[in-house]
Design a protein around this motif. Sequence first.
Motif, PDB file in Angstrom:
ATOM      1  N   CYS A  22       2.559  14.905   0.282  1.00  0.00           N
ATOM      2  CA  CYS A  22       1.105  14.210   0.117  1.00  0.00           C
ATOM      3  C   CYS A  22       1.149  13.233   1.337  1.00  0.00           C
ATOM      4  O   CYS A  22       0.141  12.603   1.706  1.00  0.00           O
ATOM      5  CB  CYS A  22       1.077  13.253  -1.148  1.00  0.00           C
ATOM      6  N   ILE A  33       2.449  10.725   2.972  1.00  0.00           N
ATOM      7  CA  ILE A  33       2.413   9.264   2.551  1.00  0.00           C
ATOM      8  C   ILE A  33       3.046   8.474   3.459  1.00  0.00           C
ATOM      9  O   ILE A  33       4.221   8.972   3.748  1.00  0.00           O
ATOM     10  CB  ILE A  33       3.080   8.845   1.017  1.00  0.00           C
ATOM     11  N   LYS A  54       2.132   1.632  -3.515  1.00  0.00           N
ATOM     12  CA  LYS A  54       1.117   1.944  -4.443  1.00  0.00           C
ATOM     13  C   LYS A  54       0.393   3.272  -4.309  1.00  0.00           C
ATOM     14  O   LYS A  54       0.159   4.101  -5.479  1.00  0.00           O
ATOM     15  CB  LYS A  54      -0.241   1.060  -4.192  1.00  0.00           C
ATOM     16  N   ASN A  55       0.718   3.896  -3.180  1.00  0.00           N
ATOM     17  CA  ASN A  55       0.107   5.325  -2.778  1.00  0.00           C
ATOM     18  C   ASN A  55       0.957   6.458  -3.163  1.00  0.00           C
ATOM     19  O   ASN A  55       0.691   7.385  -3.860  1.00  0.00           O
ATOM     20  CB  ASN A  55      -0.161   5.347  -1.248  1.00  0.00           C
ATOM     21  N   PRO A 107       0.609  -1.396   0.183  1.00  0.00           N
ATOM     22  CA  PRO A 107      -0.060  -0.054  -0.073  1.00  0.00           C
ATOM     23  C   PRO A 107       0.757   1.323  -0.014  1.00  0.00           C
ATOM     24  O   PRO A 107       0.439   2.266  -0.641  1.00  0.00           O
ATOM     25  CB  PRO A 107      -0.660   0.053   1.442  1.00  0.00           C
ATOM     26  N   HIS A 108       1.843   1.176   0.752  1.00  0.00           N
ATOM     27  CA  HIS A 108       2.879   2.393   0.707  1.00  0.00           C
ATOM     28  C   HIS A 108       3.300   2.741  -0.733  1.00  0.00           C
ATOM     29  O   HIS A 108       3.438   3.801  -1.104  1.00  0.00           O
ATOM     30  CB  HIS A 108       3.996   2.335   1.801  1.00  0.00           C
ATOM     31  N   LYS A 160       0.618   6.560  -7.096  1.00  0.00           N
ATOM     32  CA  LYS A 160      -0.744   7.066  -7.444  1.00  0.00           C
ATOM     33  C   LYS A 160      -0.651   8.544  -7.182  1.00  0.00           C
ATOM     34  O   LYS A 160      -1.296   9.315  -8.067  1.00  0.00           O
ATOM     35  CB  LYS A 160      -2.005   6.488  -6.264  1.00  0.00           C
ATOM     36  N   ALA A 161       0.102   8.985  -6.204  1.00  0.00           N
ATOM     37  CA  ALA A 161       0.281  10.380  -6.117  1.00  0.00           C
ATOM     38  C   ALA A 161       0.987  11.020  -7.241  1.00  0.00           C
ATOM     39  O   ALA A 161       0.837  12.206  -7.416  1.00  0.00           O
ATOM     40  CB  ALA A 161       1.072  10.517  -4.647  1.00  0.00           C
TER      41      ALA A 161
END
Length: 209
Positions: A146, A148, A39-40, A36-37, A43-44
């Motif tokens: 962001c 993250i 992926k985020n 998830p880290h 995406k950012a």
Amino acid sequence: MAKDEYDLDDYIRTSHKDQDELVNEIFLTINEIKNPHLKNLLKAFFCDETFTDEFYNAPSAKIYHHNYLGGLLEHTVEVLMICKKTCEIFPEIDQDLLYTGAILHDIGKLKAYDYDLVTIDISSEGRLLDHLFISCDMVKEKIRDCKIEMPEDLQTQLLHIMLSHHGDVQNGWGSPVNPQTPEAVALHHADNLDAKVRGILQTKQSPKN
């Protein structure tokens, strides 16, 4: 067209490949990433329209390989595809980490080059800092701005494979550290393979206008 007129498109060098297919490969990969880290983080970047507009159209070099509009996107996806084949042979490799590194390894070239429709040159920032450092700085800035959440060790691993993707320091190709993890070694060789093969192919066939 009058004799003294010309079509600017005749002088614009662009990628051979279908841009939509290249972009789709990146987004398919982002969707498949489980961490998830990472992926985020991806995406950012790729949900940022300003970033993607530049990334999809930028060249990857001034001279050596993919030195035409759209070259950065093309090179990135080619490196990504080589990394995917590598992971089929070495399933122990952290695929999410390697794919993230492959997608982001050259983003600093957005700031390292000044270009327009017909010319490409190295920017002042590119000459003084080099795209490897700029790429890592952009990643750290995105994580910070962001907000993250990313474990420190994971961030270090990602930055390492990006900083070392030009291979051993003794090569003199710009890496400040030697590749020291399986993912770093894999990314270096994928990047080098694509750059060298594409460079030779370009001498035989110019990109279409």
